[in-house]
Scaffold this motif. Structure first.
Motif, PDB file in Angstrom:
ATOM      1  N   PRO A 182      -7.775 -46.136  22.897  1.00  0.00           N
ATOM      2  CA  PRO A 182      -8.301 -44.798  22.019  1.00  0.00           C
ATOM      3  C   PRO A 182      -7.295 -44.236  20.832  1.00  0.00           C
ATOM      4  N   HIS A 183      -6.249 -44.825  21.000  1.00  0.00           N
ATOM      5  CA  HIS A 183      -5.006 -44.833  19.844  1.00  0.00           C
ATOM      6  C   HIS A 183      -5.374 -45.605  18.790  1.00  0.00           C
ATOM      7  N   THR A 184      -6.376 -46.068  18.523  1.00  0.00           N
ATOM      8  CA  THR A 184      -6.677 -47.024  17.184  1.00  0.00           C
ATOM      9  C   THR A 184      -7.186 -46.054  16.437  1.00  0.00           C
ATOM     10  N   ILE A 185      -7.581 -44.915  16.514  1.00  0.00           N
ATOM     11  CA  ILE A 185      -7.952 -44.063  15.246  1.00  0.00           C
ATOM     12  C   ILE A 185      -7.091 -42.889  14.953  1.00  0.00           C
ATOM     13  N   GLY A 186      -6.829 -42.278  13.940  1.00  0.00           N
ATOM     14  CA  GLY A 186      -6.018 -41.282  13.829  1.00  0.00           C
ATOM     15  C   GLY A 186      -6.119 -40.782  12.386  1.00  0.00           C
ATOM     16  N   PHE A 187      -5.126 -39.791  12.160  1.00  0.00           N
ATOM     17  CA  PHE A 187      -4.857 -39.153  10.711  1.00  0.00           C
ATOM     18  C   PHE A 187      -3.409 -39.335  10.079  1.00  0.00           C
ATOM     19  N   SER A 188      -3.381 -39.186   8.950  1.00  0.00           N
ATOM     20  CA  SER A 188      -2.034 -39.116   8.271  1.00  0.00           C
ATOM     21  C   SER A 188      -1.276 -37.795   8.620  1.00  0.00           C
ATOM     22  N   PRO A 189       0.130 -37.985   8.640  1.00  0.00           N
ATOM     23  CA  PRO A 189       0.591 -36.523   8.730  1.00  0.00           C
ATOM     24  C   PRO A 189       0.407 -35.462   7.704  1.00  0.00           C
TER      25      PRO A 189
END
Length: 852
Positions: free
Chosen positions: A163-170
């Protein structure tokens, strides 16, 4: 109070893919008096309303949750109940959405709470023109931004690693998706949804396992890092160019470097180890690896840095260890796959959403970094309330297992400000009667029934942490004094939870690593294989399921403990519970013990050496009548007489690739799964009967093509029905003749129920007693019966309530099922009589009152 506040409401969108069904979009203004009439409520009503609001939020009904909480806030809201404040804050800051689908998804929310990235969490085989496997949604308008990823880049073979293979930049400017199929990372411009860059790992020598660990964006959002066993790569996010590349030396014992999180000065923190040796906490600086701490569990799988970069949390199956930035151990907390730092890095929150819980029953525990548990604050839920739901309220996915970069909620200075924000989110003229049909019936529900449901949910939560007594007490509080049959029907959820708590075989005991636990068919004994950290063999012992007392440690005739390995065995009981079979970590023989006392009975010796490792050694189990035991070893099938230990037959397995046992069928036939070699060949089920192997039927994947693998399989010992799981993550059900009957899409392993005529598996629908889905072999949905829950309520926990269960019994194994168990008043009287007096007083003082 004046009008003129901006509001949000739920609306159906005309998205071309007809994908997002409900989202929060702005409309006009609201006059506060049009929302609800606020009235004085007593504490019990306040608690019931707060739980009702959380139940609605747990179905994705955010506006209904807010309106429910607002309705219960008194005219003078200066001192509303803490539960109402928590429920209101969580609903206001939730970023959950409802999608018109029923498949699993992975989600991520940007730090501002205005963007949500949604990615299909399974291989997609449908028409890409009618379904977007990845969507970036503008939460301020509810509109999905234009599909930004060309179909060839997210195709039918795409699978996310974790699941942690997608995300946003800070800074919220970029979103990222890491692909398994191409060893590449796609960067999106989060402002407009357009593809910004494709980050690729260079060099074919690294193969398809180059990118396993997505370190993610640097704190200043200018770099992105990802790596794997052989190297670490760093790209510039603006240009998409590779700026640094470090190579790691692989070792013969499988030790690997696992980069996981950025530090404040460009360093990257991670873990190093393998399944046989202790893991190390490391930091990578200028391409060099420096060890900060040694001796971590090899099962460590998650690492987070605090927002102030002063503390590190390392998670494994046994604990969450908190270190300072130099690697000094500060404290050891309970394990969690979804914990995160809160309160600006001064505390750590553990959100327990376990497989048998509803979202509403999930619990939050908060710890100071020194390990002292503190009371949760509403703001501690920030980052945990972003889920994806189906229109029916089933949870399809969540962002809680993602990166530490997420929306953690808006700072709210006081209660009045929170109420103002909540009022602004309810549309003009909104009433609870206009919510989904699944919640509309609650409007006229008597408070006693709402309170009973709350107690049922509390019982469910207690049971999911191994607190069986706490579950019994909560369930009894949900029933009135001297209950009649009518009361058991009216307060059905509390009645169900009383039955589940009474028949559950959950125990808390001292464990330092997950264990394999199996309950015997009589329900009196639990056999526990206590594996050791580092996924190493451990001893087996028997517990009394009534009080958790240790009956015996299983030892061999020479006095040495029998050791088992978690990768190939869980204890196995005979159908009558009299005999317990154990497969040792060294092959060559099985061992039989008395299932009730733990006394050694006899070995089942295989031909050849008795001290070789148990590789290629597979347990098949007891025959339906308990008189025979089957084992596979070194390409042979062995069948023993249980009463004498004599070898009855030895049969060479067919020359097939990947041949493995499935189990015994109802006629004492045996089933095996195989993957034949050759062009176009697919997986098959073989049947062993009357001394010979026969091809039984072919296994196909969800698209109808021959399956090239079988991940899991099982057979009912009562009906010979077989269920298989292939790489497409779809369970397929076959009858005894091999005819395909149905498919089940579930991350949970379906279990045979009702003597092999039905299958049950957990879903994430809200509401106590409504999380178990049961269907017949043809795929028709059935109403769960009380006894259907029993096979699932057999687990082991550590003293803190963390689930330590590892693995599961064979599908054909004999376990506790509580057949024909008492219920209703007979069950109530039995439980009440056994309850200590002090708990009887507690129940009597707090239980619900029968409606007049």
């Amino acid at each position: 109070m004046s009008c003129g506040l901006k509001v949000l409401f739920e609306s159906r969108l005309s998205f071309s893919q007809k994908f997002v069904q409900k989202i929060i979009v702005p409309i006009g203004v609201l006059c506060v008096s049009a929302v609800v009439a606020l009235s004085q409520t007593d504490n019990s009503q306040s608690q019931a309303a707060a739980q009702d609001a959380i139940d609605r939020l747990a179905r994705g009904d955010r506006v209904g949750a807010i309106a429910t909480a607002l309705r219960a806030i008194p005219d003078d809201p200066s001192q509303p109940g803490a539960e109402l404040i928590e429920a209101t804050w969580r609903a206001v800051n939730s970023r959950s959405i409802i999608v018109d689908d029923d498949r699993p998804y992975t989600a991520a929310v940007d730090p501002s709470g205005t963007r949500l990235l949604l990615v299909s969490a399974e291989g997609f085989t449908g028409d890409l023109a009618s379904h977007a496997p990845a969507s970036l949604i503008d939460l301020t308008t509810g509109a999905p931004l234009e599909q930004s990823i060309p179909a060839p880049e997210i195709d039918s073979e795409m699978m996310l690693r974790q699941p942690h293979t997608i995300g946003f930049s800070p800074d919220g400017r970029y979103a990222s998706i890491m692909q398994m199929s191409q060893d590449a990372v796609i960067l999106l411009d989060a402002r407009n949804g357009q593809r910004h860059a494709l980050l690729e790992a260079p060099g074919p020598s690294f193969g398809m396992t180059t990118l396993i660990f997505p370190v993610g964006f640097s704190p200043d959002s200018t770099r992105f890092a990802a790596g794997g066993p052989q190297g670490l790569f760093v790209w510039d996010t603006e240009s998409g160019k590779l700026t640094n590349q470090f190579t790691f030396q692989l070792t013969n014992d499988g030790t690997m470097v696992m980069p996981m999180a950025w530090g404040s000065n460009g360093e990257i923190y991670g873990l190093r180890g393998n399944q046989q040796s202790a893991a190390e906490l490391i930091v990578i600086e200028n391409g060099a690896v420096r060890v900060l701490s040694s001796g971590l569990s090899a099962a460590s799988y998650r690492l987070r840095l605090s927002p102030d970069m002063k503390a590190i949390a390392v998670g494994n199956h046994a604990s969450t260890e908190i270190f300072d930035i130099e690697g000094n151990l500060i404290s050891s907390l309970p394990p969690s796959s979804s914990g995160r730092f809160v309160r600006s890095g001064t505390a750590y929150a553990i959100y327990n959403l376990q497989e048998m819980q509803t979202v509403a029953a999930a619990t939050l525990r908060v710890f100071a970094l020194n390990g002292q548990e503190v009371a949760p604050h509403p703001s501690d839920y920030g980052g945990f309330d972003h889920h994806v739901f189906s229109p029916e309220g089933k949870m399809l996915g969540s962002s809680i297992w993602g990166t530490s970069v997420t929306y953690v909620g808006q700072a709210i200075s006081n209660t009045q400000e929170l109420i103002q924000m909540a009022l602004a989110l309810v549309p003009q003229g909104y009433t609870l009667e206009t919510t989904a049909a699944s919640t509309a019936s609650d409007i006229a529900t008597p408070d006693s029934i709402l309170m009973s449901r709350q107690f049922a949910i509390a019982a469910d939560a207690a049971l999911s942490t191994g607190d069986r007594t706490g579950a019994i007490v909560a369930a009894l509080k949900g029933l009135p004094d001297d209950p009649t049959q009518t009361d058991f029907e009216m307060f059905e959820q509390a009645h169900l939870m009383l039955f589940r708590a009474a028949t559950a075989r959950t125990l808390r005991t001292e464990l330092d690593f997950p264990a394999g636990a199996v309950v015997d068919p009589t329900g009196q004994r639990m056999a526990v294989a206590a594996y050791k950290p580092g996924v190493k063999p451990g001893p087996v012992f028997l517990l009394d399921t009534r009080d958790g007392n240790r009956i015996a440690d299983l030892v061999l005739p020479d006095g040495s403990p029998v050791l088992v390995h978690p990768s190939n065995h869980t204890p196995n009981y005979a159908p009558d519970g009299s005999v317990l079979a154990i497969m040792p970590s060294t092959g060559g023989q099985m061992h039989l013990f008395d299932g009730q006392t733990g006394a050694y009975i006899r070995p089942l010796a295989l031909s050849g050496a008795t001290d070789k490792p148990a590789y290629g050694f597979a347990d098949v189990g007891f025959s339906p009548d308990g008189q025979r035991y089957a084992v596979v070893s070194d390409g042979n099938l062995y069948v023993f007489d249980v009463s004498t230990g004599n070898l009855l037959s030895q049969q060479a397995l067919p020359s097939r690739y990947g041949l493995g046992p499935i189990g015994w069928g109802s006629r004492s036939e045996l089933y095996f799964a195989s993957i034949p070699t050759g062009e176009g060949a697919g997986a098959q089920v073989l049947r062993f009967e009357n001394g010979s192997f026969q091809e039984h039927f072919d296994i196909f994947d969800a698209s109808g093509r021959p399956a090239n693998s079988v991940v899991f399989s099982g057979v009912s010992i009562h009906s010979s029905a077989i269920r298989t799981l292939t790489q497409d993550m779809v369970w397929t059900v076959y009858d005894a003749s091999g005819a395909k009957l149905s498919e089940i899409r579930s991350p949970d392993t379906p279990r045979f129920l009702r003597e092999g005529t039905a299958l049950g598996f957990w879903t994430d629908e809200a509401g106590a007693g409504k999380t178990l889905q049961v269907q017949d072999l043809a795929g028709n949905t059935l109403q769960p019966d009380f006894e259907d829950y029993v096979p699932f309520d057999q687990r082991i926990f550590d003293p803190s309530g963390s689930d330590m269960s590892f693995g599961s019994p064979l599908a054909s194994a004999s376990i506790w099922r509580a057949d024909d168990h008492i219920r209703g008043r007979e069950l109530y009287d039995l439980v009440w009589e056994a309850l200590p007096n002090e708990l009887k007083v507690e129940v009597s003082e707090q239980r619900v009152v029968r409606p007049e």
